[in-house]
Design an enzyme around this catalytic site. Structure first.
Site, PDB file in Angstrom:
ATOM      1  N   HIS A 423      -3.345   2.274   6.710  1.00 43.47           N
ATOM      2  CA  HIS A 423      -2.546   3.499   6.809  1.00 43.47           C
ATOM      3  C   HIS A 423      -1.051   3.198   6.769  1.00 43.47           C
ATOM      4  O   HIS A 423      -0.287   3.809   6.021  1.00 43.47           O
ATOM      5  CB  HIS A 423      -2.918   4.239   8.102  1.00 43.47           C
ATOM      6  N   ASN A 736      -8.965   2.809  -3.504  1.00 43.26           N
ATOM      7  CA  ASN A 736      -8.886   2.310  -2.130  1.00 43.26           C
ATOM      8  C   ASN A 736     -10.252   2.414  -1.455  1.00 43.26           C
ATOM      9  O   ASN A 736     -10.816   1.430  -0.983  1.00 43.26           O
ATOM     10  CB  ASN A 736      -7.848   3.103  -1.326  1.00 43.26           C
ATOM     11  N   CYS A 799      -5.924   6.662  -9.062  1.00 42.64           N
ATOM     12  CA  CYS A 799      -4.890   7.115  -8.130  1.00 42.64           C
ATOM     13  C   CYS A 799      -4.874   6.315  -6.837  1.00 42.64           C
ATOM     14  O   CYS A 799      -4.228   6.708  -5.875  1.00 42.64           O
ATOM     15  CB  CYS A 799      -5.049   8.602  -7.820  1.00 42.64           C
TER      16      CYS A 799
END
Length: 844
Positions: A423, A736, A799
């Site tokens: 994060h 991711n 993305c």
């Protein structure tokens, strides 16, 4: 000798190549073609040097036959890439008693003694591998010092110093060849990127003494600043010196006129003028900014070598662009000369490379740049520091969405845990915030608000530290910084890159500030807008929590009605900033428990805000806990089971579309459904979004268009892309989570052991840093193929954070993707990498 491919006299037509004789030999040949005053030189090929290391000397007498009998010689390394290094040069080969006597008469006793002494010491240390300490007792200069050096050598070796030029040259060649092929040298150059079998060439060159009774000395000159790349004649000159001595001594003269002291330009104007002219000719004909190594002997100039000017990242861009502007090189060549990753140093402040560094600890370089501030240990403290206009560094074990406001308030972030896609790393790169994560060699004592370094130092809250996110280092204090440099050369480079590339580059942007950064860096739209971060603003967070506690669908809709205008305002701002560019909005993704307080104080506050008993709040929070929330009730699963959230977001998007389109180009939003794994999920969400679109068109009396797509981030979605694509306008691969799920790795925890895995070659590279072509890449390929087979016109994109990685961009381009999307500050890197791929494809 001239036509011998392994031992050849350097002439304009000699069989010499960088790949066979090294860069120095090839450069000297080019200088000879320019009729520059280069001393006679013989080049030995990689094969010849390899043979020498194995005990097979070339014809030494034939080599010596190319030089005058009384000439002294030097031997220098010539590797294929100068950055790979090589053994130290040996000067003045051929010095003996007889030659010494002659030089005493012509150069003077002191100069001749200095030459001989230097040679004996260099030979002893670099050829015979003797301990330099053996010369510690040598005192004075001149003949007396020379005799002490010769005697020390004889005592140590138990034989006199070698006297013949052939014996000395053979010893030097054998020593340098064996040194290159030794284990330590091989490991050192491999660390610099050289292949294990990289070869070394050697050049044997006639000495220009640089010492004597007339104007003698040595130095270097270049036409640009190594720091900025701007035109600036720089260098040093040292009288009565050899080689690169001028760079070592305080007694050196400046090259050009300088108010700080005497210069070569003033003292020897004719040689200075010749040097500048030679450097300009080398720039034009060698198509590079070169540093000229020269010697002056009795007023006569000799060019010993030309090497590529050392340069910072900023200077590299300026030099390449200026060479193209001057039509010395094509624009395509200028683009290919810049390593895309080095642009990070231009986009952010950096710790000055010459600054002193007091390293407290190291971790993963998660977001580039550098910042200085006082340590704080909570997001609230960071906000308070920002309110006082004090720079701060936020320290957390790991960040969560609740820390967003504190992260925006801080100047940099340090976390104990996490990896390249944690994060903190993702948000840091998105907002251009330096970030070091996975700091394993510092103990985070957050309750005491202090850090404990491995050398026992205690670093308390309020201490000033610097975070170097480019190199993954935490420093004590405030070292000197180098500011970002987005100058005209950078802009030209980016414009040229856009003209060459053939794949789109968008940015991941969650806020208007992110969108403005993306626009400033000429992103072609937003490829991923994560809407969940918009709900963590204090005024919205309480409403969000009230929605979570609502018991019925009608109650949730009533609460979400209060969030609707806030969300609509967010989208209006994004659309206006990106006017005319596509904006892809990902619907709500995280599990709802992330919005609930986990500590007792926070739960007390929530109970007061909602007017509920504390026990009810605690019970509800505990009921929402999931064993593995990243694989639980999140993304489209929330959209199916709690459809009111997606309905509110769709309405906000459509109403914002109408409002933003009134004063400018029509907006065509793209709505992306996250974490899909089944076709039916898309059907359910699509039907609700279509219904909201129809209702808004009727209510507003205005038509608009939008595109609906899926974020492919589960392996099943990639495998079933053919079914899913039937209901989509685009498929955007979120690498991711796709990497996380494919490997069964937590992207937040993998940093703890990833370096061990890479070092032991379990993985070639951290798969969260560079796309795993074999595994995750196969899923992308299958998904792209099946999606396009089912729906030929479907748009394909990537993305995830891999969108800013040059190797990952290469894969996407080869797979036929339409665009990649990355953090705003990585957009320039992606633009340049994409241009280089397109140029490279044309060259093949």
């Amino acid at each position: 000798m001239q036509n011998n491919p392994n031992t050849t006299l350097v002439t304009p037509i000699a069989p010499i190549a960088t790949t066979t004789h090294g860069g120095r030999a090839k450069c000297l040949q080019r200088l000879s073609r320019l009729d520059l005053p280069v001393p006679t030189t013989v080049a030995l090929s990689f094969d010849a040097v390899h043979d020498i290391a194995n005990g097979h000397l070339p014809d030494i007498e034939a080599i010596l036959g190319e030089f005058p009998q009384d000439a002294l010689l030097c031997v220098r390394p010539s590797s294929e890439d100068p950055d790979w290094g090589g053994p130290s040069a040996i000067l003045n080969i051929g010095m003996n008693d007889a030659r010494y006597e002659v030089l005493c008469a012509t150069l003077g006793t002191d100069a001749a003694s200095a030459l001989f002494t230097r040679f004996v010491q260099s030979y002893a240390i670099h050829v015979d591998r003797l301990d330099p300490d053996m010369f510690d007792d040598v005192t004075g200069e001149g003949p007396g010092a020379l005799q002490q050096v010769l005697q020390a050598y004889e005592v140590e070796q138990e034989i006199p110093f070698p006297t013949t030029r052939a014996e000395q040259l053979a010893g030097v060649l054998k020593s340098m060849a064996r040194a290159w092929e030794g284990t330590s040298a091989r490991l050192l150059r491999q660390a610099k990127g050289a292949p294990a079998d990289a070869g070394l060439g050697l050049v044997v060159q006639q000495m220009a003494y640089g010492v004597g009774q007339g104007e003698c000395g040595s130095g270097v000159l270049q036409l640009v600043s190594s720091k900025t790349g701007l035109p600036q004649i720089t260098g040093r000159y040292l009288r009565q010196s050899q080689g690169r001595d001028a760079l070592l001594g305080d007694a050196s003269l400046f090259i050009s006129r300088d108010p700080r002291g005497p210069s070569l330009e003033e003292c020897v104007p004719d040689c200075f003028a010749q040097l500048v002219e030679h450097a300009r000719l080398m720039r034009t004909r060698l198509r590079e900014e070169m540093q000229v190594e020269f010697t002056i002997e009795n007023g006569e100039l000799h060019i010993l070598d030309g090497v590529r000017v050392a340069r910072s990242s900023r200077a590299a861009v300026r030099i390449a662009v200026q060479l193209a502007r001057d039509k010395v090189i094509p624009i395509q060549d200028a683009l290919m000369r810049i390593e895309p990753g080095t642009l990070n140093e231009l986009l952010h402040r950096q710790v000055d490379r010459h600054a002193k560094r007091d390293v407290l600890g190291t971790g993963i370089a998660a977001s580039p740049g550098a910042a200085t501030g006082k340590l704080v240990f909570t997001a609230t403290e960071a906000q308070a520091s920002a309110a006082r206009d004090e720079d701060c560094i936020l320290v957390r074990r790991e960040t969560s969405p609740e820390d967003i406001r504190g992260m925006h308030a801080a100047k940099a972030i340090i976390t104990e845990r996490g990896g390249i896609t944690s994060h903190a790393a993702v948000i840091g790169r998105g907002i251009g915030l330096p970030c070091v994560v996975g700091v394993g060699d510092i103990r985070f004592q957050t309750r005491k608000s202090q850090l404990l370094t491995k050398d026992g130092r205690v670093i308390p809250a309020g201490e000033t530290v610097t975070v170097d996110g480019t190199n993954g280092v935490i420093l004590l204090g405030a070292p000197e910084m180098q500011e970002a440099a987005l100058d005209d050369a950078f802009q030209d480079l980016m414009d040229w890159a856009d003209a060459e590339r053939d794949i789109g580059i968008r940015a991941n942007a969650d806020t208007p500030a992110d969108a403005q950064t993306a626009r400033n860096f000429a992103a072609q739209g937003i490829g991923l807008c994560r809407t969940e971060h918009m709900f963590f603003e204090p005024g919205r967070l309480t409403v969000m929590r009230e929605m979570i506690f609502a018991e019925t669908s009608d109650d949730r809709r009533a609460v979400l009605e209060r969030l609707l205008p806030m969300q609509r305002t967010d989208f209006v701002q994004l659309f206006k900033i990106m006017q005319g560019q596509p904006v892809c909005i990902r619907l709500f993704d995280p599990p709802l428990h992330e919005f609930l307080p986990t500590d007792r104080d926070g739960q007390h506050g929530l109970a007061d805000a909602l007017g509920l008993p504390l026990s009810d709040v605690i019970r509800r929070v505990e009921a929402m806990v999931e064993y593995n929330p990243m694989l639980g009730l999140r993304g489209v699963r929330l959209g199916v089971t709690v459809p009111e959230i997606y309905e509110m977001q769709a309405r906000a998007i459509f109403e914002a579309t109408i409002e933003a389109s009134r004063d400018g180009d029509p907006v065509e939003p793209e709505i992306m459904i996250p974490l899909v794994s089944a076709k039916r999920e898309v059907e359910l969400v699509k039907s609700r979004i279509d219904a909201i679109a129809a209702a808004v068109r009727t209510e507003k009396g205005t038509d608009f268009t939008f595109r609906l797509g899926v974020m492919v981030e589960t392996p099943r979605a990639a495998l079933r892309a053919g079914d899913i694509a039937q209901h989509c306008s685009f498929l955007s691969f979120g690498t991711n989570d796709l990497t996380q799920m494919t490997y069964g790795l937590s992207r937040d925890d993998a940093g703890r052991f990833m370096s061990d895995y890479v070092r032991q070659e379990v993985f070639d590279e951290d798969p969260f840093h560079s796309l795993d072509i074999d595994g995750v890449g196969e899923l992308l390929t299958l998904g792209a193929q099946r999606g396009r087979t089912s729906r030929p016109g479907i748009t394909l994109s990537l993305c995830g954070e891999h969108g800013g990685d040059p190797e990952s961009i290469a894969f996407c381009r080869a797979a036929g993707f339409d665009y990649v999307s990355c953090s705003p500050f990585r957009v320039p890197v992606a633009r340049l990498a994409a241009a280089q791929l397109a140029i490279g494809h044309k060259i093949q």
